[in-house]
Design a protein around this motif. Sequence first.
Motif, PDB file in Angstrom:
ATOM      1  N   GLY A 137       7.245  -9.051   5.394  1.00 25.61           N
ATOM      2  CA  GLY A 137       6.059  -9.825   5.044  1.00 25.61           C
ATOM      3  C   GLY A 137       6.412 -11.127   4.342  1.00 25.61           C
ATOM      4  N   TRP A 138       7.341 -11.077   3.405  1.00 26.53           N
ATOM      5  CA  TRP A 138       7.745 -12.306   2.705  1.00 26.53           C
ATOM      6  C   TRP A 138       8.474 -13.268   3.638  1.00 26.53           C
ATOM      7  CZ3 TRP A 138       5.554 -13.925  -1.398  1.00 26.53           C
ATOM      8  CH2 TRP A 138       5.047 -13.033  -2.346  1.00 26.53           C
TER       9      TRP A 138
ATOM     10  N   PRO B 235       9.230   5.176   0.929  1.00 25.96           N
ATOM     11  CA  PRO B 235       9.740   4.009   0.181  1.00 25.96           C
ATOM     12  C   PRO B 235      10.610   3.097   1.033  1.00 25.96           C
ATOM     13  CG  PRO B 235      10.830   6.036  -0.494  1.00 25.96           C
ATOM     14  CD  PRO B 235       9.699   6.447   0.372  1.00 25.96           C
ATOM     15  N   ALA B 236      11.395   3.680   1.966  1.00 23.44           N
ATOM     16  CA  ALA B 236      12.258   2.835   2.804  1.00 23.44           C
ATOM     17  C   ALA B 236      11.417   1.933   3.705  1.00 23.44           C
ATOM     18  CB  ALA B 236      13.192   3.701   3.634  1.00 23.44           C
ATOM     19  N   LEU B 237      10.383   2.527   4.316  1.00 26.93           N
ATOM     20  CA  LEU B 237       9.522   1.741   5.212  1.00 26.93           C
ATOM     21  C   LEU B 237       8.725   0.692   4.437  1.00 26.93           C
ATOM     22  CD1 LEU B 237       8.322   1.224   7.993  1.00 26.93           C
ATOM     23  CD2 LEU B 237       6.659   3.041   7.545  1.00 26.93           C
ATOM     24  N   SER B 238       8.251   1.075   3.253  1.00 22.58           N
ATOM     25  CA  SER B 238       7.472   0.113   2.464  1.00 22.58           C
ATOM     26  C   SER B 238       8.330  -1.083   2.059  1.00 22.58           C
ATOM     27  CB  SER B 238       6.903   0.798   1.230  1.00 22.58           C
ATOM     28  OG  SER B 238       7.942   1.235   0.365  1.00 22.58           O
TER      29      SER B 238
ATOM     30  N   ALA C 230       0.833  -1.203   0.000  1.00 20.10           N
ATOM     31  CA  ALA C 230       0.000   0.000   0.000  1.00 20.10           C
ATOM     32  C   ALA C 230       0.868   1.253   0.000  1.00 20.10           C
ATOM     33  CB  ALA C 230      -0.923  -0.004   1.220  1.00 20.10           C
ATOM     34  N   LEU C 231       1.914   1.265   0.830  1.00 19.33           N
ATOM     35  CA  LEU C 231       2.823   2.418   0.841  1.00 19.33           C
ATOM     36  C   LEU C 231       3.586   2.528  -0.471  1.00 19.33           C
ATOM     37  CD1 LEU C 231       4.252   2.166   4.499  1.00 19.33           C
ATOM     38  CD2 LEU C 231       2.624   3.847   3.611  1.00 19.33           C
TER      39      LEU C 231
END
Length: 220
Positions: free
Chosen positions: A142-143, A132-135, A124-125
Amino acid sequence: MRRPSRSGDFEDEDRSDYTSALDEVINGPEIQQLLERSGVPVGRLRTLALEAAPRTAAAADTEYRRYAVLRQETLGARHGVRAAPLSGPGDQERPGAGVLAVLGVLTPVLAAVAAATFLLLGYALRFAESLPALSGTLVGVGWISLSVAAAASLISIVALYRTAARQSADGPSAAPLRADTLDRAREAWLDALRDKGIRPFLVGELTEAAPSPYLPDTRR
Protein backbone atom coordinates in the motif's frame (compact mmCIF):
# COMPACT_ATOMS: atom_id res chain seq x y z
CA MET A 1 -6.47 33.17 -51.60
CA ARG A 2 -4.77 33.02 -54.99
CA ARG A 3 -1.46 34.70 -55.62
CA PRO A 4 -1.08 37.33 -58.33
CA SER A 5 -0.15 35.55 -61.53
CA ARG A 6 1.13 38.51 -63.56
CA SER A 7 2.94 41.73 -62.88
CA GLY A 8 0.39 44.37 -61.90
CA ASP A 9 -2.24 41.89 -60.79
CA PHE A 10 -3.57 42.17 -57.25
CA GLU A 11 -6.37 40.66 -55.24
CA ASP A 12 -9.88 42.12 -55.18
CA GLU A 13 -9.51 42.70 -51.45
CA ASP A 14 -6.60 45.07 -52.18
CA ARG A 15 -8.52 47.31 -54.57
CA SER A 16 -9.74 49.43 -51.70
CA ASP A 17 -6.12 50.00 -50.63
CA TYR A 18 -5.25 50.98 -54.19
CA THR A 19 -8.17 53.42 -54.31
CA SER A 20 -7.21 54.95 -50.97
CA ALA A 21 -3.60 55.40 -52.11
CA LEU A 22 -4.83 56.99 -55.34
CA ASP A 23 -7.06 59.48 -53.52
CA GLU A 24 -4.21 60.33 -51.14
CA VAL A 25 -1.89 61.17 -54.05
CA ILE A 26 -4.58 63.14 -55.91
CA ASN A 27 -5.27 65.25 -52.81
CA GLY A 28 -1.58 66.03 -52.40
CA PRO A 29 -0.33 69.57 -53.17
CA GLU A 30 1.71 68.53 -56.21
CA ILE A 31 -1.21 66.96 -58.08
CA GLN A 32 -3.60 69.71 -57.01
CA GLN A 33 -1.33 72.34 -58.57
CA LEU A 34 -1.07 70.35 -61.78
CA LEU A 35 -4.84 69.93 -61.86
CA GLU A 36 -5.35 73.68 -61.66
CA ARG A 37 -2.79 74.28 -64.39
CA SER A 38 -4.12 71.60 -66.75
CA GLY A 39 -7.84 72.09 -66.19
CA VAL A 40 -8.43 68.32 -66.11
CA PRO A 41 -11.43 67.41 -63.90
CA VAL A 42 -10.55 65.43 -60.81
CA GLY A 43 -13.11 62.75 -61.65
CA ARG A 44 -11.59 62.28 -65.11
CA LEU A 45 -8.09 61.93 -63.68
CA ARG A 46 -9.27 59.44 -61.08
CA THR A 47 -11.03 57.36 -63.74
CA LEU A 48 -7.87 57.27 -65.87
CA ALA A 49 -5.82 56.13 -62.88
CA LEU A 50 -8.31 53.38 -62.00
CA GLU A 51 -8.30 52.14 -65.58
CA ALA A 52 -4.49 52.13 -65.54
CA ALA A 53 -4.33 50.20 -62.25
CA PRO A 54 -2.50 47.16 -63.74
CA ARG A 55 0.17 49.44 -65.20
CA THR A 56 0.67 51.57 -62.10
CA ALA A 57 0.53 48.60 -59.72
CA ALA A 58 3.27 46.87 -61.72
CA ALA A 59 5.76 49.45 -60.46
CA ALA A 60 5.29 48.08 -56.92
CA ASP A 61 4.98 44.44 -57.96
CA THR A 62 7.97 43.25 -55.89
CA GLU A 63 6.64 44.81 -52.69
CA TYR A 64 3.13 43.52 -53.36
CA ARG A 65 4.22 39.94 -53.94
CA ARG A 66 6.13 39.95 -50.66
CA TYR A 67 3.06 41.34 -48.88
CA ALA A 68 0.77 38.75 -50.50
CA VAL A 69 3.02 35.85 -49.51
CA LEU A 70 3.29 37.07 -45.90
CA ARG A 71 -0.48 37.53 -45.71
CA GLN A 72 -1.09 34.00 -46.98
CA GLU A 73 1.41 32.57 -44.49
CA THR A 74 -0.16 34.52 -41.63
CA LEU A 75 -3.66 33.35 -42.49
CA GLY A 76 -2.40 29.78 -42.78
CA ALA A 77 -0.77 30.02 -39.36
CA ARG A 78 -3.99 31.35 -37.80
CA HIS A 79 -6.24 28.67 -39.28
CA GLY A 80 -3.83 25.74 -39.50
CA VAL A 81 -2.24 25.62 -36.03
CA ARG A 82 -4.30 23.69 -33.51
CA ALA A 83 -3.69 21.46 -30.55
CA ALA A 84 -3.09 17.79 -31.37
CA PRO A 85 -6.04 15.63 -30.25
CA LEU A 86 -5.57 12.84 -27.74
CA SER A 87 -7.12 10.31 -30.08
CA GLY A 88 -8.32 10.03 -33.65
CA PRO A 89 -6.51 11.34 -36.73
CA GLY A 90 -3.89 13.12 -34.63
CA ASP A 91 -2.50 9.77 -33.49
CA GLN A 92 -1.46 9.04 -37.05
CA GLU A 93 1.05 11.88 -36.86
CA ARG A 94 2.18 11.12 -33.30
CA PRO A 95 2.01 7.34 -32.73
CA GLY A 96 1.16 6.42 -29.16
CA ALA A 97 0.38 9.97 -28.10
CA GLY A 98 -3.16 9.04 -27.10
CA VAL A 99 -2.06 5.98 -25.11
CA LEU A 100 0.59 7.94 -23.22
CA ALA A 101 -1.89 10.70 -22.42
CA VAL A 102 -4.42 8.18 -21.07
CA LEU A 103 -1.77 6.42 -19.01
CA GLY A 104 -0.59 9.74 -17.63
CA VAL A 105 -4.10 10.42 -16.32
CA LEU A 106 -5.01 6.92 -15.16
CA THR A 107 -1.74 5.90 -13.49
CA PRO A 108 -2.01 8.27 -10.49
CA VAL A 109 -5.70 7.40 -10.03
CA LEU A 110 -5.20 3.64 -10.18
CA ALA A 111 -2.14 3.79 -7.95
CA ALA A 112 -4.03 5.86 -5.37
CA VAL A 113 -6.99 3.45 -5.40
CA ALA A 114 -4.65 0.46 -5.01
CA ALA A 115 -2.78 2.18 -2.17
CA ALA A 116 -5.99 2.92 -0.29
CA THR A 117 -7.22 -0.67 -0.74
CA PHE A 118 -3.99 -2.31 0.38
CA LEU A 119 -3.54 0.00 3.35
CA LEU A 120 -7.12 -0.47 4.55
CA LEU A 121 -6.88 -4.27 4.30
CA GLY A 122 -3.41 -4.39 5.81
CA TYR A 123 -4.19 -2.21 8.81
CA ALA A 124 -7.53 -3.95 9.29
CA LEU A 125 -5.76 -7.32 9.55
CA ARG A 126 -3.11 -5.82 11.81
CA PHE A 127 -5.69 -4.37 14.20
CA ALA A 128 -7.53 -7.70 14.20
CA GLU A 129 -4.19 -9.39 14.95
CA SER A 130 -4.92 -11.87 12.17
CA LEU A 131 -2.48 -13.08 9.53
CA PRO A 132 0.38 -10.79 10.58
CA ALA A 133 2.56 -11.80 7.61
CA LEU A 134 -0.16 -10.95 5.09
CA SER A 135 -1.06 -7.71 6.85
CA GLY A 136 2.57 -6.59 6.77
CA THR A 137 2.79 -7.38 3.05
CA LEU A 138 -0.42 -5.50 2.30
CA VAL A 139 0.70 -2.45 4.26
CA GLY A 140 4.07 -2.45 2.48
CA VAL A 141 2.45 -2.75 -0.95
CA GLY A 142 0.00 0.00 0.00
CA TRP A 143 2.77 2.47 0.84
CA ILE A 144 4.61 1.59 -2.36
CA SER A 145 1.44 2.21 -4.38
CA LEU A 146 0.95 5.52 -2.60
CA SER A 147 4.51 6.55 -3.54
CA VAL A 148 3.85 5.59 -7.15
CA ALA A 149 0.66 7.65 -7.16
CA ALA A 150 2.48 10.70 -5.78
CA ALA A 151 5.32 10.38 -8.30
CA ALA A 152 2.93 9.90 -11.23
CA SER A 153 0.88 12.92 -10.16
CA LEU A 154 4.02 15.07 -9.98
CA ILE A 155 5.15 13.94 -13.43
CA SER A 156 1.71 14.66 -14.91
CA ILE A 157 1.66 18.16 -13.40
CA VAL A 158 5.12 18.95 -14.75
CA ALA A 159 4.15 17.62 -18.22
CA LEU A 160 0.99 19.73 -18.28
CA TYR A 161 2.92 22.81 -17.22
CA ARG A 162 5.53 22.33 -19.95
CA THR A 163 2.85 21.77 -22.59
CA ALA A 164 0.98 24.92 -21.54
CA ALA A 165 4.20 26.95 -21.56
CA ARG A 166 5.15 25.68 -25.03
CA GLN A 167 1.71 26.46 -26.47
CA SER A 168 1.82 29.91 -24.91
CA ALA A 169 5.23 30.57 -26.48
CA ASP A 170 4.18 29.31 -29.92
CA GLY A 171 0.75 30.95 -29.99
CA PRO A 172 -0.10 34.38 -28.58
CA SER A 173 3.48 35.73 -28.54
CA ALA A 174 4.10 34.72 -32.16
CA ALA A 175 0.86 36.25 -33.45
CA PRO A 176 1.82 39.92 -32.77
CA LEU A 177 5.18 39.36 -34.47
CA ARG A 178 3.49 38.04 -37.61
CA ALA A 179 0.98 40.89 -37.52
CA ASP A 180 3.73 43.51 -37.22
CA THR A 181 5.67 41.99 -40.11
CA LEU A 182 2.53 41.91 -42.23
CA ASP A 183 1.72 45.55 -41.42
CA ARG A 184 5.23 46.65 -42.39
CA ALA A 185 5.00 44.73 -45.67
CA ARG A 186 1.65 46.36 -46.44
CA GLU A 187 3.00 49.85 -45.74
CA ALA A 188 6.05 49.15 -47.91
CA TRP A 189 3.76 48.14 -50.77
CA LEU A 190 1.56 51.23 -50.39
CA ASP A 191 4.60 53.53 -50.25
CA ALA A 192 6.02 51.98 -53.41
CA LEU A 193 2.60 52.10 -55.07
CA ARG A 194 2.21 55.81 -54.37
CA ASP A 195 5.78 56.89 -55.13
CA LYS A 196 6.72 54.59 -58.03
CA GLY A 197 3.35 53.88 -59.63
CA ILE A 198 0.48 56.29 -59.06
CA ARG A 199 2.29 59.63 -58.70
CA PRO A 200 4.44 59.30 -61.87
CA PHE A 201 1.36 58.27 -63.85
CA LEU A 202 -0.70 61.24 -62.65
CA VAL A 203 2.13 63.69 -63.23
CA GLY A 204 2.60 62.35 -66.74
CA GLU A 205 -1.07 62.62 -67.61
CA LEU A 206 -1.42 66.14 -66.24
CA THR A 207 1.80 67.34 -67.82
CA GLU A 208 0.61 66.21 -71.23
CA ALA A 209 -2.77 67.88 -70.70
CA ALA A 210 -1.35 71.18 -69.46
CA PRO A 211 -1.20 74.05 -72.01
CA SER A 212 2.23 74.89 -73.33
CA PRO A 213 3.79 77.98 -71.76
CA TYR A 214 5.10 79.03 -75.14
CA LEU A 215 2.99 80.33 -78.03
CA PRO A 216 3.39 78.41 -81.28
CA ASP A 217 5.49 80.10 -83.95
CA THR A 218 3.13 80.81 -86.90
CA ARG A 219 5.72 82.51 -89.10
CA ARG A 220 6.91 80.72 -92.21
